[in-house]
Design an enzyme around this catalytic site. Structure first.
Site, PDB file in Angstrom:
ATOM      1  N   PHE A  85      12.325   8.422  -0.325  1.00 43.24           N
ATOM      2  CA  PHE A  85      11.568   8.282   0.919  1.00 43.24           C
ATOM      3  C   PHE A  85      12.386   7.461   1.898  1.00 43.24           C
ATOM      4  O   PHE A  85      13.444   6.943   1.568  1.00 43.24           O
ATOM      5  CB  PHE A  85      10.189   7.648   0.654  1.00 43.24           C
ATOM      6  CG  PHE A  85      10.228   6.254   0.086  1.00 43.24           C
ATOM      7  CD1 PHE A  85      10.038   5.151   0.900  1.00 43.24           C
ATOM      8  CD2 PHE A  85      10.439   6.043  -1.270  1.00 43.24           C
ATOM      9  CE1 PHE A  85      10.064   3.867   0.375  1.00 43.24           C
ATOM     10  CE2 PHE A  85      10.464   4.753  -1.802  1.00 43.24           C
ATOM     11  CZ  PHE A  85      10.273   3.667  -0.969  1.00 43.24           C
TER      12      PHE A  85
ATOM     13  N   ASP B 206      10.377  -7.152   0.340  1.00 43.42           N
ATOM     14  CA  ASP B 206      10.759  -6.699   1.664  1.00 43.42           C
ATOM     15  C   ASP B 206      12.126  -6.071   1.493  1.00 43.42           C
ATOM     16  O   ASP B 206      12.985  -6.610   0.786  1.00 43.42           O
ATOM     17  CB  ASP B 206      10.810  -7.845   2.688  1.00 43.42           C
ATOM     18  CG  ASP B 206      10.876  -7.296   4.100  1.00 43.42           C
ATOM     19  OD1 ASP B 206      10.047  -6.424   4.441  1.00 43.42           O
ATOM     20  OD2 ASP B 206      11.735  -7.729   4.877  1.00 43.42           O
TER      21      ASP B 206
ATOM     22  N   ASN C 222       0.840  -1.199   0.000  1.00 43.81           N
ATOM     23  CA  ASN C 222       0.000   0.000   0.000  1.00 43.81           C
ATOM     24  C   ASN C 222       0.876   1.250   0.000  1.00 43.81           C
ATOM     25  O   ASN C 222       0.387   2.354   0.171  1.00 43.81           O
ATOM     26  CB  ASN C 222      -0.933  -0.007   1.220  1.00 43.81           C
ATOM     27  CG  ASN C 222      -1.969  -1.108   1.087  1.00 43.81           C
ATOM     28  OD1 ASN C 222      -2.657  -1.216   0.085  1.00 43.81           O
ATOM     29  ND2 ASN C 222      -2.065  -1.956   2.097  1.00 43.81           N
TER      30      ASN C 222
ATOM     31  N   HIS D  72      18.418  -0.749  -4.715  1.00 40.66           N
ATOM     32  CA  HIS D  72      18.280  -2.162  -4.379  1.00 40.66           C
ATOM     33  C   HIS D  72      17.031  -2.754  -5.025  1.00 40.66           C
ATOM     34  O   HIS D  72      17.056  -3.867  -5.534  1.00 40.66           O
ATOM     35  CB  HIS D  72      18.234  -2.327  -2.864  1.00 40.66           C
ATOM     36  CG  HIS D  72      17.239  -1.419  -2.181  1.00 40.66           C
ATOM     37  ND1 HIS D  72      17.220  -0.048  -2.351  1.00 40.66           N
ATOM     38  CD2 HIS D  72      16.219  -1.690  -1.336  1.00 40.66           C
ATOM     39  CE1 HIS D  72      16.242   0.486  -1.638  1.00 40.66           C
ATOM     40  NE2 HIS D  72      15.611  -0.490  -1.018  1.00 40.66           N
ATOM     41  N   ARG D  73      15.939  -1.985  -5.046  1.00 44.71           N
ATOM     42  CA  ARG D  73      14.694  -2.467  -5.660  1.00 44.71           C
ATOM     43  C   ARG D  73      14.890  -2.591  -7.166  1.00 44.71           C
ATOM     44  O   ARG D  73      14.447  -3.562  -7.776  1.00 44.71           O
ATOM     45  CB  ARG D  73      13.538  -1.527  -5.321  1.00 44.71           C
ATOM     46  CG  ARG D  73      12.188  -2.059  -5.780  1.00 44.71           C
ATOM     47  CD  ARG D  73      11.004  -1.315  -5.168  1.00 44.71           C
ATOM     48  NE  ARG D  73      11.002  -1.520  -3.723  1.00 44.71           N
ATOM     49  CZ  ARG D  73      11.352  -0.597  -2.819  1.00 44.71           C
ATOM     50  NH1 ARG D  73      11.693   0.606  -3.209  1.00 44.71           N
ATOM     51  NH2 ARG D  73      11.353  -0.879  -1.539  1.00 44.71           N
TER      52      ARG D  73
ATOM     53  N   TYR E 169      14.955   6.155   4.282  1.00 43.45           N
ATOM     54  CA  TYR E 169      16.346   6.465   4.629  1.00 43.45           C
ATOM     55  C   TYR E 169      17.131   7.088   3.473  1.00 43.45           C
ATOM     56  O   TYR E 169      18.319   7.340   3.599  1.00 43.45           O
ATOM     57  CB  TYR E 169      17.053   5.189   5.112  1.00 43.45           C
ATOM     58  CG  TYR E 169      16.418   4.596   6.347  1.00 43.45           C
ATOM     59  CD1 TYR E 169      16.684   5.124   7.611  1.00 43.45           C
ATOM     60  CD2 TYR E 169      15.548   3.513   6.266  1.00 43.45           C
ATOM     61  CE1 TYR E 169      16.103   4.602   8.754  1.00 43.45           C
ATOM     62  CE2 TYR E 169      14.964   2.975   7.403  1.00 43.45           C
ATOM     63  CZ  TYR E 169      15.234   3.528   8.644  1.00 43.45           C
ATOM     64  OH  TYR E 169      14.650   3.011   9.768  1.00 43.45           O
ATOM     65  N   ASP E 170      16.463   7.343   2.350  1.00 43.12           N
ATOM     66  CA  ASP E 170      17.146   7.892   1.176  1.00 43.12           C
ATOM     67  C   ASP E 170      17.968   9.156   1.473  1.00 43.12           C
ATOM     68  O   ASP E 170      19.092   9.285   0.979  1.00 43.12           O
ATOM     69  CB  ASP E 170      16.151   8.189   0.045  1.00 43.12           C
ATOM     70  CG  ASP E 170      15.633   6.933  -0.627  1.00 43.12           C
ATOM     71  OD1 ASP E 170      16.185   5.840  -0.376  1.00 43.12           O
ATOM     72  OD2 ASP E 170      14.673   7.043  -1.418  1.00 43.12           O
TER      73      ASP E 170
END
Length: 192
Positions: free
Chosen positions: A149, A69, A8, A177-178, A151-152
């Protein structure tokens, strides 16, 4: 093809849409599908939590499901906050305070860190596939920028040569990482 993205988090949904639209993959969210599920993330690894999320949503849809995750792992803090990244930020009262707390915890310590992301994809035949991405960097002495967003604003990526808080969406979508986990998923998807 349509895939349910098991989150979400609007920032994550936007990142997935940007990566998937050129491939002809339509994404949908739990909200769009009328699903109000808050999966229990009680795994001990990113892999376990990603799988728990995907399975929770797959029980309620015939669509393929993709979950992830992710979190920040800091070497000098033995991998903390790791799988507890989101919870730590929430317990601190939000990302801004969590970022300040991390900086405080690292005073006079090495600042090497990595973002990790594990994507779990459960296909239309209920087969499970997992893809892992890692982005190495270090924690800054003070937050930078308003982009991204979590810890960026305190994370400097060695590969991107910039702080994710100041990086453009294009840069982040290339080096995060994503993005790295998604690249592996996309390779798999194209090979099908």
């Amino acid at each position: 093809m349509k895939i349910l993205i098991a989150t979400n988090n609007n920032h994550k949904l936007k990142e997935y849409a940007e990566m998937f639209t050129p491939l002809g993959i339509e994404i949908t969210s739990p909200k769009q599908e009328g699903l109000d599920i808050d999966p229990l993330e009680n795994g001990k690894t990113f892999e376990e939590n990603s799988l728990l999320k995907a399975q929770s949503f797959k029980e309620h849809t015939s669509l393929p499901v993709l979950s992830d995750d992710s979190g920040l792992s800091i070497d000098a803090l033995d991998g903390f906050p790791g799988i507890y990244s989101a919870r730590f930020a929430s317990e601190q009262g939000g990302n801004k305070i969590a970022n300040e707390r991390i900086i405080e915890l690292l005073k006079n310590k090495k600042k090497n860190a990595s973002f990790f992301c594990v994507i779990t994809y459960i296909d239309e035949n209920n087969k499970i596939h997992q893809f892992k991405g890692e982005c190495k960097g270090e924690i800054l002495d003070k937050p930078e920028g308003e982009n991204g967003f979590g810890y960026d604003p305190i994370f400097y990526s060695f590969e991107a040569k910039t702080c994710f808080g100041t990086a453009s969406e294009d840069v982040k979508n290339k080096y995060s990482h994503r993005a790295k986990a998604l690249e592996k998923f996309i390779e798999y998807f194209k090979s099908k």
